[in-house]
Design a protein around this motif. Structure first.
Motif, PDB file in Angstrom:
ATOM      1  N   ARG A 120       0.814  -1.220   0.000  1.00 17.37           N
ATOM      2  CA  ARG A 120       0.000   0.000   0.000  1.00 17.37           C
ATOM      3  C   ARG A 120       0.845   1.266   0.000  1.00 17.37           C
ATOM      4  NH1 ARG A 120      -4.498  -1.209   4.406  1.00 17.37           N
ATOM      5  NH2 ARG A 120      -4.128   0.989   4.817  1.00 17.37           N
ATOM      6  N   PHE A 121       2.163   1.087   0.051  1.00 22.26           N
ATOM      7  CA  PHE A 121       3.050   2.266   0.032  1.00 22.26           C
ATOM      8  C   PHE A 121       3.049   2.859  -1.368  1.00 22.26           C
ATOM      9  CE2 PHE A 121       7.114   4.464  -0.261  1.00 22.26           C
ATOM     10  CZ  PHE A 121       7.120   5.168   0.922  1.00 22.26           C
ATOM     11  N   ASP A 122       2.816   4.152  -1.452  1.00 20.20           N
ATOM     12  CA  ASP A 122       2.690   4.818  -2.734  1.00 20.20           C
ATOM     13  C   ASP A 122       4.054   5.373  -3.138  1.00 20.20           C
ATOM     14  OD1 ASP A 122       1.933   6.186  -4.948  1.00 20.20           O
ATOM     15  OD2 ASP A 122       1.030   7.861  -3.829  1.00 20.20           O
ATOM     16  N   ILE A 123       4.718   4.649  -4.049  1.00 15.77           N
ATOM     17  CA  ILE A 123       6.040   5.085  -4.482  1.00 15.77           C
ATOM     18  C   ILE A 123       5.903   6.347  -5.320  1.00 15.77           C
ATOM     19  CG2 ILE A 123       8.039   4.483  -5.874  1.00 15.77           C
ATOM     20  CD1 ILE A 123       7.466   1.556  -5.084  1.00 15.77           C
ATOM     21  N   GLY A 124       6.659   7.344  -4.962  1.00 14.42           N
ATOM     22  CA  GLY A 124       6.558   8.608  -5.676  1.00 14.42           C
ATOM     23  C   GLY A 124       5.439   9.485  -5.137  1.00 14.42           C
ATOM     24  N   GLY A 125       4.737   9.007  -4.124  1.00 11.57           N
ATOM     25  CA  GLY A 125       3.673   9.809  -3.515  1.00 11.57           C
ATOM     26  C   GLY A 125       4.245  10.746  -2.476  1.00 11.57           C
ATOM     27  N   ALA A 126       3.464  11.010  -1.443  1.00 13.09           N
ATOM     28  CA  ALA A 126       3.908  11.916  -0.391  1.00 13.09           C
ATOM     29  C   ALA A 126       5.166  11.355   0.259  1.00 13.09           C
ATOM     30  CB  ALA A 126       2.805  12.070   0.648  1.00 13.09           C
ATOM     31  N   GLN A 127       5.995  12.259   0.810  1.00  4.77           N
ATOM     32  CA  GLN A 127       7.221  11.768   1.444  1.00  4.77           C
ATOM     33  C   GLN A 127       6.888  10.918   2.670  1.00  4.77           C
ATOM     34  OE1 GLN A 127       9.885  14.712   3.014  1.00  4.77           O
ATOM     35  NE2 GLN A 127      11.505  13.201   3.379  1.00  4.77           N
ATOM     36  N   GLN A 158       4.196   8.745   4.658  1.00  5.11           N
ATOM     37  CA  GLN A 158       2.938   8.035   4.470  1.00  5.11           C
ATOM     38  C   GLN A 158       2.574   7.282   5.748  1.00  5.11           C
ATOM     39  OE1 GLN A 158       2.851   5.911   0.761  1.00  5.11           O
ATOM     40  NE2 GLN A 158       4.135   7.417  -0.243  1.00  5.11           N
ATOM     41  N   ASP A 160       8.823   6.929   5.530  1.00  3.54           N
ATOM     42  CA  ASP A 160       9.156   7.174   4.139  1.00  3.54           C
ATOM     43  C   ASP A 160       9.738   5.869   3.598  1.00  3.54           C
ATOM     44  OD1 ASP A 160      11.555   7.052   5.384  1.00  3.54           O
ATOM     45  OD2 ASP A 160      12.323   8.959   4.658  1.00  3.54           O
ATOM     46  N   ASP A 213      13.368   9.544  -1.450  1.00  4.51           N
ATOM     47  CA  ASP A 213      13.876  10.044  -0.170  1.00  4.51           C
ATOM     48  C   ASP A 213      15.352  10.373  -0.275  1.00  4.51           C
ATOM     49  OD1 ASP A 213      11.346   9.410   0.881  1.00  4.51           O
ATOM     50  OD2 ASP A 213      11.979   7.326   1.011  1.00  4.51           O
TER      51      ASP A 213
END
Lengths: 515, 476
Positions: free
Chosen positions: A47-54, A56, A74, A470
């Motif tokens: 569920r980690f959104d790569i390229g999303g918010a720093q 999560q 992160d 990151d």
């Protein structure tokens, strides 16, 4: 309750339960809890959104008045949490038969340890981070002291006091930071510009703490003692995850929060890393105790990590992160390799073994794989990390790259020498002949470790992708303070620069080889 | 006058309750343990209720010699609670029968401590201190057939009198050079020129009070008295009088000597560092758990003094928070000691006899481990938090070197705490096994305080900060 809180709560609840049940049930509860946490970790990763918010999976609860229950991860934290939850069930399995005394307490200590390690990586509040960071001392003190080897008391005291002495200075620095910035929130502190002269002091205080945890030469001496005396699973978790806390602290706090001081004092890190790579590799070469040898090799690997981090560029930091993950898996596996034969012969003396390839072929195969991964053979996880970090270091300083490169060669020397003495040679000793090959339980531990080591070696992108953003953030933060390297790379577009960096790295590798 | 009386209900209740308990003891005889114990406990509880009822009242009574304020109230609640526990746990310890003097003396000591905590005049300060001390001297030698107890009482008395003498000398100098015994008046006078006589007065007053909090170099009596006194009395000495003396010292320094910060700050810094270091080093090698806890209390007083050395409101808040956590930890650890008996029912005080305690008394060993690690200030145990607060106060008052020295010295202290844990957890069971449990009351107090000091305490940081800030604001 958020996912991260849940991951912290599961082992904690299980730990309390373990104290009140029979030995058998304690093992089962601990294994189940760590598996649940691993499953939760997988959910976290998917569920980690790569390229999303720093940041999560952030959670925030104003529980403590002066500071907060603030969690969030992160990409770097995600991968380190994955490492933790992946190793924990294997550690519990590794202690299944080896631990017969006070099993409930043992399992409770490991589960508390898991909570603390996850907490360190996901804390978003400075004080909360410190509490988790320090709290790790207590369960490890018990694990070494109760279930350790003959000289366990000395090792436990040394571990506790050494790391405590390092950490306390960091607390004073944190208080000063909180006073200056007026907040305990880590993301806010990351963006805060501390005055340069203050940064130097803060940097030194953090360095005193993190260098001990890392451990860097010359404050590494607690590590061989702790490793040698700790039970197998204790060594696995110590080398696998606890050593990563130091590097995590470098990357999370020292470099982005004190960029000017990091640039100004990077020579300290480079000098200590260079000494550590050569010195501890040579020390490893002459060890007669298998665990001590691997412990010294850990110090050498961690020195490449620190040098890679302070290269201040994308490759160096990514490489350092991959070495951290790779070393987490491989050194845990190597300590388990030692544990397997230690359980059979009850000695860690290298000279007592020999010719294991004959009667323990499956063991010899796995040991070979992890030896190669530790050496950095292409196709294994070790190669990716060392390649990338040396490429990054070369960009910063070719001399440092040269010296760190020798570490790769020396690493091959001591690991292969160890392997030759233990596995090859004549099978002459009667008690060694009587040793059976690995059991189903040991297979179950080796296979996942081997699979991850190969996965990381063949397709590191799975692990690099979540961390890339990151690392870019950290590099951007460091950019204004970054000193010019001596490699004089031509500036270009990012794609071209990356390709160029790899070419440069090839040269560094050759230079190392010639040397 | 009658208006003043309405504001000192806690003191009145203690006085009357103490006298009633004394009468009960005299006429009902020593056999009626339950009766006079109950009377004394009810008295303390009523006094605590009176303190709570007076919260929010800010006044001075008896021509400005006593203050009725939140600062004193905070301290009094702590003192009464500690005294309450020390009376409640006593009957089981004095197996040959607790005599009625015990609760009476504690009640009068609590009265004296309450006056100390509220004093805002050098005379009330001295009266409260002596009322407490006289009761304490008798308590220390309470087991009159026991050599060690008599020795403890005598030693405490001789050295205590010396300290009182120094204090009185300092008081007379302060009075002589400022012309007043009122704290506010002294503060006003100290704002001007600072003469040698005044400086001497300040030094002697601080020295006299340092004796009461057993700060180095006035600590020599502590290990001997703690070891020799009956364990419930030691529990009492280590908790309530420490609070009273510390609060009194804070009032004197912040209330009366504030303008002379240059004069007292270096003294307090010296006391703090010397106590931390000597308390830590002295404890190494102790074989008696009560002596060890005595050194631990010296060590902890050093940390409290760091908060005081800051001299700011934040520092005073840290002092109050520290005192609360310290009292809970100390009472808990002494209650554990109280439960250690060998097969004949004799008290076990030697540390080697605790070997392997975790294997046959896991709950007790775990509680002791929590108390010790909390005293050492290792997170996640709650003992970390007050240490954090005092260091924060020191850093914010620009005393960074003091904070660094203190925190580095705290590592020395950690050594002996984890050495005791090593004995309980790592060593094999000793032959002389410790047996004998506590009753429900003791078990509950130990369990609740251990739980509170593990992570649960952090949930109360907010209320604790509010309460201590409210109390400390009175002085500024």
């Amino acid at each position: 309750m958020g996912l991260l809180s849940l991951m912290l709560a599961v082992p904690m609840v299980a730990a309390i339960a373990c104290l009140f049940v029979t030995d058998r049930n304690a093992r089962l509860i601990a294994f189940a809890a760590t598996l649940i946490d691993f499953a939760l970790g997988i959910v976290l990763w998917t569920r980690f959104d790569i390229g999303g918010a720093q940041w999560q999976f952030t959670e925030r609860a104003d529980l403590f008045g002066r500071f907060q229950w603030a969690l969030g991860i992160d990409g770097m934290a995600l991968m380190l949490i994955m490492l933790t939850v992946f190793l924990m069930p294997l550690c519990i399995l590794a202690s299944w038969d080896a631990i017969t005394r006070r099993v409930g307490l043992y399992m409770a200590m490991f589960l508390v340890m898991e909570t603390i390690m996850i907490g360190v990586f996901c804390a978003q509040d400075l004080i909360l981070f410190y509490i988790f960071f320090e709290a790790g001392l207590i369960p490890m003190y018990f694990i070494i002291g109760i279930w350790g080897g003959a000289n366990r008391i000395y090792a436990a005291f040394k571990f506790f006091l050494y790391t405590l002495l390092g950490s306390v200075l960091m607390l004073i620095a944190m208080i000063a930071m909180i006073r200056e910035a007026g907040t305990t929130d880590i993301p806010t502190l990351l963006a805060y510009n501390f005055p340069p002269e203050m940064q130097t002091w803060l940097w030194l205080a953090f360095f005193a703490s993190l260098a001990v945890k890392m451990p860097m030469w010359p404050v590494h001496t607690w590590l061989p003692d702790a490793h040698v005396q700790a039970p197998t699973a204790g060594s696995m978790i110590l080398a696998g995850v606890l050593l990563k806390m130091g590097a995590y602290g470098f990357l999370r706090f020292m470099m982005p929060m004190f960029p000017d001081a990091s640039a100004q004092l990077m020579w300290i890190v480079f000098v200590l890393s260079m000494i550590a790579v050569v010195y501890t590799s040579l020390v490893a070469l002459v060890q007669n105790d298998m665990k001590k040898l691997i412990a010294y090799s850990s110090v050498a690997h961690m020195a490449i990590v620190t040098a890679g981090l302070f290269a201040f560029n994308q490759q160096g930091i990514e490489g350092a992160l991959i070495i951290m993950l790779s070393h987490g898996v491989v050194s845990a596996a190597l300590f388990f390799c030692v544990g397997v034969i230690y359980d059979r012969l009850h000695t860690r003396e290298i000279g007592r073994y020999g010719g294991l390839a004959v009667n323990m072929p499956a063991y010899a195969l796995f040991f070979m794989l992890f030896t190669m991964a530790s050496v950095g053979l292409p196709g294994t996880s070790g190669f990716v990390g060392e390649f990338l970090s040396l490429a990054g270091i070369y960009e910063a300083s070719s001399w440092v790259a040269l010296v760190c490169g020798t570490g790769v060669i020396l690493g091959a020397a001591y690991m292969l020498y160890l392997y030759r003495r233990v596995v090859f040679g004549e099978l002459t000793k009667d008690d060694v002949k009587a040793m059976p090959d690995i059991t189903a339980r040991e297979w179950a531990i080796f296979v996942p470790l081997a699979a991850v080591a190969l996965w990381m070696g063949v397709y590191p992108e799975s692990f690099l992708a979540p961390m890339r953003g990151d690392v870019t953030t950290v590099v951007a933060r460091l950019a204004p303070a970054k000193p010019a390297g001596d490699a004089h790379l031509a500036a270009g577009k990012s794609k071209a620069a990356e390709a160029h960096g790899e070419v440069a790295h090839g040269e560094a590798h050759q230079a190392g080889g010639v040397q | 006058m009658s208006a003043d009386l309405a504001l000192i209900w806690p003191e009145l209740i203690l006085t009357i309750g103490g006298l009633i308990t004394l009468m009960l003891g005299t006429f009902a005889g020593d056999r009626q343990v339950g009766l006079y114990q109950l009377a004394s406990l009810v008295t303390l509880a009523a006094a605590a209720v009176a303190v709570i009822a007076l919260f929010g009242t800010e006044a001075t009574v008896f021509s400005g010699t006593l203050a009725v304020d939140a600062f004193g109230g905070f301290a009094k609640l702590l003192i009464y609670a500690a005294s309450f526990v020390c009376i409640a746990i006593a009957p089981r310890f004095f197996r040959d029968g607790m005599r009625a003097e015990y609760p009476v003396l504690i009640l009068f000591a609590a009265l004296g401590m309450g006056i100390m905590a509220s004093a805002r005049d050098l005379m009330t300060l001295y009266v409260g201190l002596e009322l407490n001390s006289l009761a304490a001297y008798v308590l220390a030698s309470f087991m009159r057939t026991d050599d060690r107890s008599s020795e403890a009482g005598l030693k405490y008395f001789v050295l205590g009198s010396l300290a009182s003498g120094m204090l009185l000398y300092g008081i007379s100098l302060l009075y002589g050079f400022t012309g007043t015994t009122d704290f506010a008046g002294i503060a006003k006078a100290l704002g001007g020129e600072m003469g040698t006589g005044l400086l001497f007065g300040i030094v002697f007053v601080i020295a006299g009070l340092a004796f009461k909090i057993s700060a180095v170099p006035f600590h020599m009596w502590t290990p001997d008295v703690y070891e020799g006194a009956p364990t419930p009395v030691t529990t009492f000495f280590a908790s309530a009088p420490k609070v009273a003396a510390m609060v009194l010292l804070t009032r004197v320094i912040v209330g009366a000597m504030a303008p002379a910060i240059g004069a007292w700050q270096q003294i307090v810094i010296f006391l703090a560092l010397a106590s931390i270091i000597l308390g830590a080093v002295g404890a190494i090698g102790q074989k008696n758990i009560k002596r060890l806890l005595a050194y631990s209390s010296i060590n902890n007083v050093g940390f409290i003094l760091i908060g005081l050395a800051a001299g700011t409101q934040q520092g005073v808040e840290a002092v109050l928070s520290y005192l609360l956590v310290y009292v809970v930890t100390t009472i808990g650890s002494f209650l554990v000691v109280l439960q250690l008996r060998d097969r004949e029912g004799q008290q076990v005080e030697s540390i080697p006899a605790l070997a392997g305690l975790s294997q046959y008394r896991p709950g007790l060993a775990a509680a002791m481990a929590v108390f010790l690690l909390s005293l050492a200030g290792i997170p996640p145990l709650f003992g970390f938090w007050p240490k954090y607060l005092v260091f924060e106060a020191a850093v914010n008052a620009n005393l960074v070197p003091l904070a660094v020295a203190g925190i580095v010295a705290s590592v020395i202290g950690a050594f002996y705490y984890i050495a005791v844990i090593k004995t309980m957890y790592f060593d094999e069971r000793s032959e002389a096994e410790v047996s004998g449990g506590g009753n429900i009351l003791e078990g509950t107090i130990v369990a609740v305080s251990a739980l509170w000091l593990s992570v649960i305490g952090y949930l109360f940081i907010g209320p604790l900060a509010t309460a201590s800030a409210h109390a400390a604001s009175v002085l500024f």
